[in-house]
Design an enzyme around this catalytic site. Sequence first.
Site, short mmCIF file in Angstrom:
data_model
loop_
_atom_site.label_atom_id
_atom_site.label_comp_id
_atom_site.label_asym_id
_atom_site.label_seq_id
_atom_site.Cartn_x
_atom_site.Cartn_y
_atom_site.Cartn_z
N ILE A 134 0.88 -1.17 0.00
CA ILE A 134 0.00 0.00 0.00
C ILE A 134 0.92 1.22 0.00
O ILE A 134 1.94 1.24 0.71
CB ILE A 134 -0.95 0.00 1.22
CG1 ILE A 134 -1.90 1.21 1.19
CG2 ILE A 134 -0.22 -0.08 2.54
CD1 ILE A 134 -2.99 1.17 2.28
N SER A 135 0.61 2.21 -0.84
CA SER A 135 1.48 3.39 -0.94
C SER A 135 1.49 4.18 0.37
O SER A 135 0.57 4.07 1.17
CB SER A 135 1.00 4.31 -2.07
OG SER A 135 1.12 3.65 -3.30
N HIS A 140 -0.60 9.02 -1.52
CA HIS A 140 -2.05 9.02 -1.77
C HIS A 140 -2.63 10.42 -1.67
O HIS A 140 -3.44 10.84 -2.50
CB HIS A 140 -2.77 8.09 -0.77
CG HIS A 140 -2.68 6.64 -1.14
ND1 HIS A 140 -2.78 5.62 -0.22
CD2 HIS A 140 -2.52 6.04 -2.34
CE1 HIS A 140 -2.68 4.45 -0.85
NE2 HIS A 140 -2.51 4.68 -2.13
N SER A 164 -4.65 -2.68 -2.09
CA SER A 164 -5.41 -2.75 -0.83
C SER A 164 -6.85 -2.29 -0.99
O SER A 164 -7.70 -2.62 -0.16
CB SER A 164 -4.73 -1.87 0.22
OG SER A 164 -4.80 -0.52 -0.18
N ASP A 214 -5.08 -7.14 -16.28
CA ASP A 214 -3.95 -6.25 -16.56
C ASP A 214 -4.45 -4.81 -16.68
O ASP A 214 -5.11 -4.45 -17.65
CB ASP A 214 -3.26 -6.69 -17.86
CG ASP A 214 -2.12 -5.75 -18.23
OD1 ASP A 214 -1.72 -4.93 -17.37
OD2 ASP A 214 -1.63 -5.84 -19.37
N GLY A 215 -4.07 -4.03 -15.70
CA GLY A 215 -4.55 -2.66 -15.63
C GLY A 215 -4.03 -1.77 -16.74
O GLY A 215 -4.62 -0.73 -17.03
N1 SAH Z 1 -2.94 2.02 -4.72
C1 SAH Z 1 -2.62 0.71 -4.22
C2 SAH Z 1 -1.27 0.32 -4.77
C3 SAH Z 1 -0.85 -1.06 -4.40
S1 SAH Z 1 0.73 -1.53 -5.02
C4 SAH Z 1 -2.58 0.76 -2.71
O1 SAH Z 1 -2.13 1.76 -2.18
O2 SAH Z 1 -2.96 -0.21 -2.05
C5 SAH Z 1 0.42 -1.70 -6.72
C6 SAH Z 1 -0.62 -2.70 -7.08
O3 SAH Z 1 -0.65 -2.80 -8.49
C7 SAH Z 1 -0.34 -4.10 -6.55
O4 SAH Z 1 -1.45 -4.55 -5.85
C8 SAH Z 1 -0.06 -4.93 -7.81
O5 SAH Z 1 -0.49 -6.27 -7.70
C9 SAH Z 1 -0.84 -4.16 -8.84
N2 SAH Z 1 -0.33 -4.32 -10.21
C10 SAH Z 1 0.95 -4.32 -10.65
N3 SAH Z 1 0.99 -4.42 -11.98
C11 SAH Z 1 -0.30 -4.48 -12.41
C12 SAH Z 1 -0.90 -4.56 -13.68
N4 SAH Z 1 -0.19 -4.60 -14.82
N5 SAH Z 1 -2.26 -4.58 -13.74
C13 SAH Z 1 -3.02 -4.52 -12.61
N6 SAH Z 1 -2.49 -4.43 -11.37
C14 SAH Z 1 -1.14 -4.40 -11.28
#
Ligand code: SAH
Length: 297
Positions: A134-135, A140, A164, A214-215
């Site tokens: 989590i960042s 954030h 998270s 995949d985001g």
């Molecule tokens: N904003 C979130 C960031 C978590 S860390 C927080 O504060 O909780 C980054 C997240 O991105 C991780 O959960 C990881 O699994 C996800 N991630 C990494 N590459 C990704 C991708 N290509 N597509 C979707 N999610 C991805």
Amino acid sequence: MQPSIINPPGRVESILKNQAVFPRINGWCFVELEGRTFCASILDIKDNQAEIRVVNSRIPVTEWKVQSHPLDKLSPTIFLKHDNLEDLLASLKSTNTLTTPKIENALRTIDRSLFCRETPYANSSVEIGYDMCISAPNMHVQALECSKELFDNAKAILDVGSGSGYLTALYAELAPAAHVYGIEYYAGLLEESQRKIDGLPESLKSRITLRHGDGLKGLKESGPFDIIHVGFMCKEEPTDLIDQLAPGGLLLVPIGNRVSTLNPKFLAGELYAFQKQADGTINKYSLFTCSFVPSQQ
Ligand code: SAH
């Protein structure tokens, strides 16, 4: 409350120089401007002058300019490990990172301890499993402050790498007319964050949809998006996400590929803002240096 600046005489310069080359801290400093303390990103140091970009959420990111300051006007950034929300909020306010009362209220309503197993009020990232984190709260808050002008009219928001689920929930709290989508790569993290979201009031959870995948491809069928936030380091500009911005929309995305020296699990780079104009043209702004977990795709 003042930020906890440890400022040993004679060592400030070397600490700042270390910070500038140390990818995790990424060249951060505190700077005093017109009687206020701000966080700033150090871009370069030459002949006892530092080029910095001040993180000033009181003005739009489009107006953040590179400034030159003598090193002795800057202080190293050292943050206390707070153990309660009020101290964390006071600290974020003392550095002008948190300046918007609405965002402060949201941070009280959506408690970080729900989404983060340990030290929820320290200003640091925390492991959430699968080597992901989590960042840190300041990251954030900076993202929320950068997108605050869009909250009232936002219809759709995309949180890429929702992890998270904390930031996803904050966006739903802050943008009352928006549907907020989160995309997460790890099914296990998605399930855990879904359970947390399910525990939120109906007015929030009914406007949050979490998806597995995949985001970087975005979520075309649910766009266009007024705000897109990416929570992991991209190696290059995410063109699909830029395409899915609504006119007037904002994409916040870390881009870079240097391995962090402090934690080799992180990559260091810069946070960029992409703004789509009404006519579809894109303006790109570099905001500050940062470290994030790498994209899993
Ligand atoms: N904003 C979130 C960031 C978590 S860390 C927080 O504060 O909780 C980054 C997240 O991105 C991780 O959960 C990881 O699994 C996800 N991630 C990494 N590459 C990704 C991708 N290509 N597509 C979707 N999610 C991805």
